[in-house]
Design an enzyme around this catalytic site. Structure first.
Site, PDB file in Angstrom:
ATOM      1  CD  GLU A   8      -3.176   0.716   2.209  1.00  0.00           C
ATOM      2  OE1 GLU A   8      -3.667   1.570   2.709  1.00  0.00           O
ATOM      3  OE2 GLU A   8      -3.745  -0.490   2.149  1.00  0.00           O
ATOM      4  CG  ASP A 111      -2.492  -1.144   5.330  1.00  0.00           C
ATOM      5  OD1 ASP A 111      -1.357  -1.708   5.301  1.00  0.00           O
ATOM      6  OD2 ASP A 111      -2.730  -0.069   5.901  1.00  0.00           O
ATOM      7  CE1 TYR A 314      -3.758  -2.637   8.734  1.00  0.00           C
ATOM      8  CE2 TYR A 314      -6.052  -3.513   9.976  1.00  0.00           C
ATOM      9  CZ  TYR A 314      -5.281  -2.837   8.734  1.00  0.00           C
ATOM     10  OH  TYR A 314      -6.047  -2.168   7.894  1.00  0.00           O
TER      11      TYR A 314
END
Length: 690
Positions: A8, A111, A314
């Site tokens: 990303e 992601d 995350y």
């Protein structure tokens, strides 16, 4: 065979390239060992705007605009007065196309979430690529996690439902935002911005602000009785609220004449308090706002930075739990952060069924370095919560005693800490910070022995004046909670959990919704509070009864999107519902034009002509030579039409409540018209002017 990996952003691409041995840097990608690793720089591709479909002008007959199919376009940027394709996006897309062309297969490393999936799929679709792709799905960027992820790739079609959900959300936001904004702009002949998620959020902020502003505080009185037992002062509070001071004084006289109280009941029990659950993004944002004043957007940015530095996992997660397999690694992680705990570890935050795409935010065990002060703050919060979550329950003995004087009942509550358990991690600071300000529970090192029927002498008795309080203005922390529960005030835990599944927005998007409303000048930060601007209140007044402002309906859409992601609802069924909803919204908003207010004209107190008009921000005389005017925003409140009428016709308004001085203090006053036709404040006491 050449494999293309697409991440990303460049920093993540570099981490992955290092693992696969793609160490040769090129323009926009890296290559080596049979891999090319490139990146997307966020949303390179977006849904095309109405102009692409031939709807440049705002026309009533064009609404609702429902593209079928939706077209994709390169990310746009404003240049002069028009939008053009972003040159940086065009350049990177050219690189991605060449990487895709030379590859035999693709690994998607954007992601691991709804938006990350959409970023890749839109690029893949826009470039007309047909190469097979697999998905890298990881919750942290440590070398170990990347290696494990690469050896456990899943076919891309395993994530088709996630893509369908992301696509449905993207198209729904377009349909509602474009059509509602255009409909209201046509109806009210102005420039308005409405949205599927932002407008219900604005409505919640405005509703709470108006409720708080217009609240009339009512005094009431309570009795308190002071006694003593075993050297411990017992201040018991009367159950009854007295509406007048006189009736409270009468009850006080009766109590004092008794000079003693009888123990009616005694309850003692040992309670165990579980540690707080691990952080998901929203819980972290709420605590960071409450304790450190961080905005939700700032906390997300920091958490993302810590993730990219491989220090925490995350951030855009909606789960506060970890799975059993991650739980097995917890002892090792605790040792790595220097806080080993003795077994058995508390499993309060362990639940396989509560972990969806990603588990809770936890430290990775990597040694932190190069952190800013703010990053250290958030990292320490994550670490402290991690240690707390696996520490033992705290243990307390709680006591509640009811006394009576024969007429009134009094209650005394106390607590003795038996073992701190998880509260020892921060020396009980968190528990103290989270305690309600109005808690009447006394913390004691030992509890007195009291028995039913026992009589205690009255040491002192008093009456205390209290005032009813409005619901407080939203802070960013409480607004996030309200968004999580779709605006519902939910006290029961089980109901709160159910509502959290269909809140407004998602953990990943809520911060952006708040920032968008601030950017559009619909809401603003006022110290710790979030309040509407005059512009925001004006929009709210127009749409407050319309479906576009309905928080629960928006929550229901989020629930439907989650069902698409879980494969329990076809995306086209959702689209049918949104299309119907958009039709209703356009109908409601376009019908406003016939109801538009034509403000009456009032006699000007200065020139005597029937020429004062009331506008959104000002009331003024239309005769240029006169110059009489009154601004409608005064010390943080908006004067209503009735306020203006009273000021013009009688020279003063009724008492205006909730005015805010330059020093930030609240006050109540009338607005008064002086002899020179400017305004000043008139206070109730001795009619003193300011």
């Amino acid at each position: 065979m050449i494999t293309c990996i697409i991440a990303e952003k460049p920093s993540v691409a570099r981490d992955i390239a290092h693992i696969v041995g793609a160490n040769s840097k090129q323009e926009g990608y890296m290559e080596g060992c049979g891999y090319v690793v490139t990146w997307a720089m966020g949303h390179l591709i977006a849904l095309a705007m109405p102009e692409t479909y031939g709807f440049s002008a705002y026309k009533r007959e064009d609404l609702p605009i429902r593209p079928n199919p939706f077209q994709l376009t390169v990310r746009q940027m404003r240049k002069d007065k028009e939008y053009v394709s972003d040159p940086a996006a065009l350049k990177q897309l050219k690189v991605i196309r060449s990487c895709f062309d030379k590859a035999d297969r693709i690994i998607v490393a954007t992601d691991a979430g709804r938006e990350g999936e959409l970023i890749f799929r839109y690029i893949y679709q826009h470039l007309g690529c047909r190469k097979p792709f697999d998905r890298l799905w990881i919750s942290s960027l440590t070398d170990k996690a990347i290696r494990e992820g690469l050896s456990n790739l899943k076919p891309g079609n395993c994530y088709d439902n996630l893509y369908h959900s992301a696509k449905a959300r993207s198209e729904a936001d377009w349909l509602v935002g474009i059509n509602a904004s255009r409909a209201l702009s046509i109806a009210r002949k102005g420039g308005y911005s409405l949205g599927r998620v932002q407008t219900p959020t604005l409505a919640m902020v405005c509703r709470r602000y108006i409720e708080n502003r217009d609240f009339s505080s009512v005094p009431y009185w309570k009795l308190s009785a002071l006694m003593e037992k075993e050297g411990v002062s017992l201040k018991a509070v009367g159950k009854e609220d007295y509406e007048s001071e006189a009736s409270a004084q009468t009850a006080l006289a009766t109590l004092r004449s008794q000079s003693r109280l009888t123990v009616e009941s005694v309850t003692r029990k040992v309670t165990h308090t579980s540690p707080p659950l691990l952080y998901d993004l929203t819980a972290l944002q709420k605590d960071a706002n409450r304790r450190h004043g961080f905005s939700a957007d700032k906390t997300l940015s920091i958490a993302q930075s810590l993730y990219e530095k491989k220090i925490t996992t995350y951030p855009r997660t909606g789960s506060r739990y970890i799975s059993e397999d991650v739980f097995e690694e917890v002892p090792v992680l605790l040792r790595k952060i220097g806080m080993p705990l003795s077994n058995p570890l508390n499993s309060h935050s362990v639940n396989n069924t509560k972990v969806t795409d990603h588990h809770a935010i936890i430290p990775t065990g990597e040694t932190p370095s190069g952190m800013s002060a703010d990053e250290r703050t958030i990292y320490q919060m994550v670490v402290n919560r991690f240690i707390e979550a696996f520490s033992p329950d705290s243990e307390e003995e709680r006591m509640q005693v009811r006394f009576t004087d024969g007429t009134n009942t009094f209650t005394w509550k106390a607590c003795r800490q038996i073992s701190l358990g998880w509260k020892a991690v921060q020396k009980g600071k968190e528990a103290e910070a989270d305690k309600k300000e109005d808690s009447d529970e006394h913390i004691l090192s030992s509890l007195p022995n009291l028995t039913e029927g026992e009589v205690l002498s009255l040491v002192n008795a008093d009456i205390n004046e209290h005032k009813t309080k409005p619901k407080p203005l939203y802070t960013e922390a409480t607004l996030l909670s309200a968004m999580e529960n779709a605006g519902k005030e939910v006290k029961e835990d089980d109901k709160r959990k159910a509502m959290a599944e269909c809140g407004i927005g998602t953990p990943a998007t809520r911060a952006n919704i708040i920032e968008t409303l601030i950017l559009r000048d619909y809401i603003r930060r006022d110290k710790k509070a979030i309040i509407p601007t005059e512009k925001g209140l004006a929009v709210y007044e127009i749409v407050k009864d319309k479906k576009i402002a309905n928080a629960e309906m928006t929550g229901a859409w989020e629930l439907a999107l989650a069902a698409i992601e879980a494969g329990k609802m076809p995306a086209d069924k959702f689209s049918q519902g949104i299309n119907s909803y958009v039709g209703t919204i356009c109908e409601e908003l376009l019908s406003l034009s016939s109801e538009q207010k034509s403000y009456p004209v009032y006699r000007c107190p200065k020139c005597g002509q029937q020429s004062v008009g009331i506008y959104a921000k000002i009331a003024k005389c239309r005769h240029e030579t006169c110059g009489f005017h009154v601004f409608r925003e005064v010390c943080g409140i908006l004067l209503s039409e009735d306020n203006i009428r009273d000021l013009i016709s009688s020279g003063r308004t009724p008492i205006l409540k909730g005015l805010t001085s330059k020093a930030g203090k609240n006050f109540n006053a009338r607005l008064f018209l002086k002899d020179d036709y400017t305004t000043t404040f008139e206070f109730e006491q001795n009619k003193k002017r300011k």
